[in-house]
Design an enzyme around this catalytic site. Structure first.
Site, PDB file in Angstrom:
ATOM      1  CB  SER A 114      36.088  35.395  41.427  1.00 54.89           C
ATOM      2  OG  SER A 114      37.065  36.356  40.998  1.00 54.89           O
ATOM      3  CG  HIS A 115      37.023  38.009  44.307  1.00 63.75           C
ATOM      4  ND1 HIS A 115      36.306  38.054  43.386  1.00 63.75           N
ATOM      5  CD2 HIS A 115      35.866  38.845  45.129  1.00 63.75           C
ATOM      6  CE1 HIS A 115      35.093  38.666  43.135  1.00 63.75           C
ATOM      7  NE2 HIS A 115      34.947  39.200  44.214  1.00 63.75           N
ATOM      8  CG  ASP A 278      41.058  36.324  41.381  1.00 63.25           C
ATOM      9  OD1 ASP A 278      41.828  36.126  40.478  1.00 63.25           O
ATOM     10  OD2 ASP A 278      39.949  36.477  40.981  1.00 63.25           O
ATOM     11  CG  ASP A 280      38.961  33.501  38.418  1.00 65.59           C
ATOM     12  OD1 ASP A 280      39.237  34.404  39.415  1.00 65.59           O
ATOM     13  OD2 ASP A 280      38.146  33.544  37.707  1.00 65.59           O
ATOM     14  CG  ASP A 282      39.546  36.889  36.932  1.00 60.73           C
ATOM     15  OD1 ASP A 282      39.764  36.876  38.107  1.00 60.73           O
ATOM     16  OD2 ASP A 282      38.283  36.999  36.347  1.00 60.73           O
ATOM     17  NE  ARG A 283      38.509  40.349  41.287  1.00 63.46           N
ATOM     18  CZ  ARG A 283      37.504  40.814  42.154  1.00 63.46           C
ATOM     19  NH1 ARG A 283      37.948  41.391  43.107  1.00 63.46           N
ATOM     20  NH2 ARG A 283      36.198  41.026  41.736  1.00 63.46           N
ATOM     21  CE  LYS A 377      38.339  40.478  37.016  1.00 62.74           C
ATOM     22  NZ  LYS A 377      37.087  40.470  36.665  1.00 62.74           N
TER      23      LYS A 377
HETATM   24  C1  G1P Z   1      33.063  42.728  41.052  1.00 60.18           C
HETATM   25  C2  G1P Z   1      33.697  43.859  40.575  1.00 60.18           C
HETATM   26  C3  G1P Z   1      33.745  43.972  39.017  1.00 60.18           C
HETATM   27  C4  G1P Z   1      34.148  42.661  38.481  1.00 60.18           C
HETATM   28  C5  G1P Z   1      33.465  41.501  38.932  1.00 60.18           C
HETATM   29  C6  G1P Z   1      34.136  40.179  38.546  1.00 60.18           C
HETATM   30  O1  G1P Z   1      31.547  42.589  40.452  1.00 60.18           O
HETATM   31  O2  G1P Z   1      33.403  44.956  40.855  1.00 60.18           O
HETATM   32  O3  G1P Z   1      34.643  45.011  38.670  1.00 60.18           O
HETATM   33  O4  G1P Z   1      34.076  42.595  37.091  1.00 60.18           O
HETATM   34  O5  G1P Z   1      33.462  41.531  40.280  1.00 60.18           O
HETATM   35  O6  G1P Z   1      35.508  39.885  38.948  1.00 60.18           O
HETATM   36  P1  G1P Z   1      30.584  43.158  41.613  1.00 60.18           P
HETATM   37  O7  G1P Z   1      30.614  42.246  42.793  1.00 60.18           O
HETATM   38  O8  G1P Z   1      30.875  44.742  41.745  1.00 60.18           O
HETATM   39  O9  G1P Z   1      29.111  43.302  40.914  1.00 60.18           O
HETATM   40 ZN    ZN Z   2      38.433  36.437  39.470  1.00 64.33          ZN
END
Ligand code: G1P
Ligand code: ZN
Length: 542
Positions: A114-115, A278, A280, A282-283, A377
């Site tokens: 992801s990010h 982000d 991948d 989804d954000r 998302k």
């Molecule tokens: C974080 C975000 C959460 C999201 C997840 C995946 O998780 O807070 O809302 O669903 O990334 O993108 P966390 O690191 O808080 O467990």
């Molecule tokens: Zn992501």
């Protein structure tokens, strides 16, 4: 020549999927057998795979291609009939969900952290999504973990690597591999939901935007949809070429990491609208000219204006948000007379509500917004929904949001992250909070209505999830939430979520940090953050 080999192996500790799949440093995934063990654990845990179709793709980060070649050979050796893989190994997370659903496959494997940053010394990740298109629910991720802890062999085909860059089909043993265009199906779905003609007309009339793809997976999607199909000026998409290390950046669309975009949206002459996605895809982060929209407000505004969009013209069935997300969407749900759902953090908890038709839109404060169109998302979807609303209302982002606050009141909100703190200190802090009994007590003049550790019973399947975050809720509705991140790969990250409801429009323009100062202090004192973690200030404030 191709032959199936069964390779003896031994378990690795800690192959436990977190908030969103298994995430580790590349070096961990690159160890012999590490990825293979996990993939075999997935195949062993999801039911009979023989003759089925699987979708595979990732966000293009370092190790993506290597991992895909391994997964293809293992899928062939385990009896899958067909694997659909995005060209170049590319598939955004929402596009993967779209394709899994559209072609009714036996789920998919998404490679992404992801990010989190990418590159040889950075992060990699893998998760399995179920046939409905969403992240595997806890029952499955726990089965995968349990299997990974006793695994003693995996099956793989001895074969050469496939060309992932050429569209079309190839054979791998008995299995067919189809390399497909990762953008086409997703773009068609977007076109079915939003009023592309109205958005195109707005661009033609001079509406301007910037989209920051942060050198991550959304570049090709955004160029195709925004510039080619909607006619936005070439160059609207910034940092649009996906790179294995995201250009050295941190592909997280927030005010800190999407600094190029923030700068582009600042000052006179800035475009009307800005957005970023982000690693991948989804954000999303959404900006107006000199105006930041919190993700919680974004969900509320989109819900309140959803019927402007053809795909949602019939109205919403319900709105779901994660517990730490502000209650702004709940106020819209109340006005619309539809249910508001509060789930634990993580997109996987929305799946049952969407499948059961209990919710149409859902979102998280962590820059996640989506709907029942897929089961993830979806960053670009949110951008397109905003564009549709902007084209329909013909007002600025700032005017739309401030009008929303006037109508519903403002849920002033901020999240403070303390990243990379000592894990034992973080656990100690949470234990301390868990042990407090605060009901009726006054903290700096705020009376506590209740405090608890959030537990959730899924209203559809009855499954129970406990220890989902400490809530301290005050009598005036203000709230502080503490939880530890489940996605990090180094130490622990403490997240503190602070919220206060402000009905008075005269106070809506205040800076949230100032408006929340009392509660921020209460949160720090209550948890003993500095004494326990050595941190006087958060690392990131959103
Ligand atoms: C974080 C975000 C959460 C999201 C997840 C995946 O998780 O807070 O809302 O669903 O990334 O993108 P966390 O690191 O808080 O467990
Ligand atoms: Zn992501």
């Amino acid at each position: 020549m191709t032959a199936v080999t069964t390779v003896a192996t031994t378990p690795f500790a800690g192959q436990k999927p977190g908030t969103s799949g298994l995430r580790k440093k590349v070096a961990v995934f690159a160890q012999p057998h590490y990825l293979e063990n996990f993939v075999q654990a997935v195949f062993d845990s999801i039911g009979a795979v023989a003759g089925k179709t699987l979708v595979v793709g990732g966000d293009g980060r370092y190790h993506n291609r290597t991992a895909i070649q391994v997964i293809l050979k293992m899928a062939a050796a385990n009896g899958f009939a067909r694997v659909m893989v995005g060209r170049g190994g590319i598939l955004s997370t929402p596009a993967a969900s779209c394709v899994i659903r559209k072609y009714q496959t036996f789920g998919g494997i998404i490679l992404s952290a992801s990010h989190n940053p990418g590159g040889p010394t950075e992060d990699f990740g893998i998760k399995y999504n179920i046939p409905a298109g969403g992240p595997a629910p806890e029952a499955i991720t726990e089965a995968i973990f349990a299997r990974s802890q006793v695994i003693d062999r995996y099956r793989i085909l001895e074969a050469g690597n496939l060309d992932l860059d050429r569209l079309g089909t190839a054979r791998l043993g008995e299995m067919t591999v189809e390399v497909f265009d990762p953008v086409a199906d997703y773009a068609a779905l977007m076109e079915s939901l939003f009023d592309f003609a109205a958005i195109r007309a707005a661009f033609q009339a001079g509406f301007r935007m910037k989209f920051d793809a942060m050198h991550a997976v959304t570049g090709p999607y955004a160029v195709e949809i925004l510039e080619r199909r909607l006619g936005a000026t070439p160059g609207t998409v910034m940092n649009g070429v996906p790179l294995e290390d995201f250009g050295g950046g941190h592909p997280d669309p927030n005010l800190v990491h999407a600094h190029d975009l923030v700068e582009a949206l600042t000052g006179e002459g800035a475009p009307d609208f800005g957005a970023a996605s982000d690693g991948d895809g989804d954000r999303n982060m959404v900006l107006g000219r000199d105006f930041y929209v919190t993700p919680s407000d974004s969900l509320a505004v989109l819900a309140a204006n959803a019927t402007l969009c053809p795909g949602y013209a019939k109205g919403l069935k319900g709105i779901a948000r994660s517990m730490p997300t502000s209650a702004a969407p709940d106020r819209v749900a109340a006005k619309l007379g539809i249910p508001a759902w509060e789930t634990p953090t993580g997109w996987k908890f929305f799946g049952t509500l969407l499948d059961a038709g209990k919710a149409t839109l859902c979102g998280e404060e962590s820059f996640g917004t989506g709907s029942d169109h897929v089961r993830e998302k979806d960053g670009l979807w949110a951008v397109l929904m905003w564009l549709n609303v902007l084209a329909g209302r013909k007002q600025s982002v700032a005017d739309i949001v401030t009008a929303h606050w006037r109508e519903f009141g403002r849920n002033v909100y901020s999240r403070h992250d303390y990243e990379g703190i000592d894990s034992a200190a973080a656990d100690g802090l949470m234990e301390h909070l868990r042990g407090l009994d605060l009901k009726g007590k006054s903290l700096d003049g705020y009376t506590v209505a209740f405090n608890d550790d959030f537990a959730y019973t899924d209203p559809v399947d009855g499954s129970v999830s406990v220890r989902q975050g400490i809530r301290v809720v005050f009598e005036d509705g203000s709230r502080i939430v503490f939880r530890l991140s489940g996605t990090g790969t180094e130490g622990a990250t403490l997240r503190v979520y602070i919220e206060r409801y402000e009905p008075d429009p005269a106070k809506h323009g205040l800076d949230p940090q100032a408006a929340l100062a009392d509660l921020i202090k209460i949160a720090r004192d209550l948890a003993g953050i500095e004494a326990r973690t050595g941190r006087a200030e958060p690392t990131v404030i959103t």
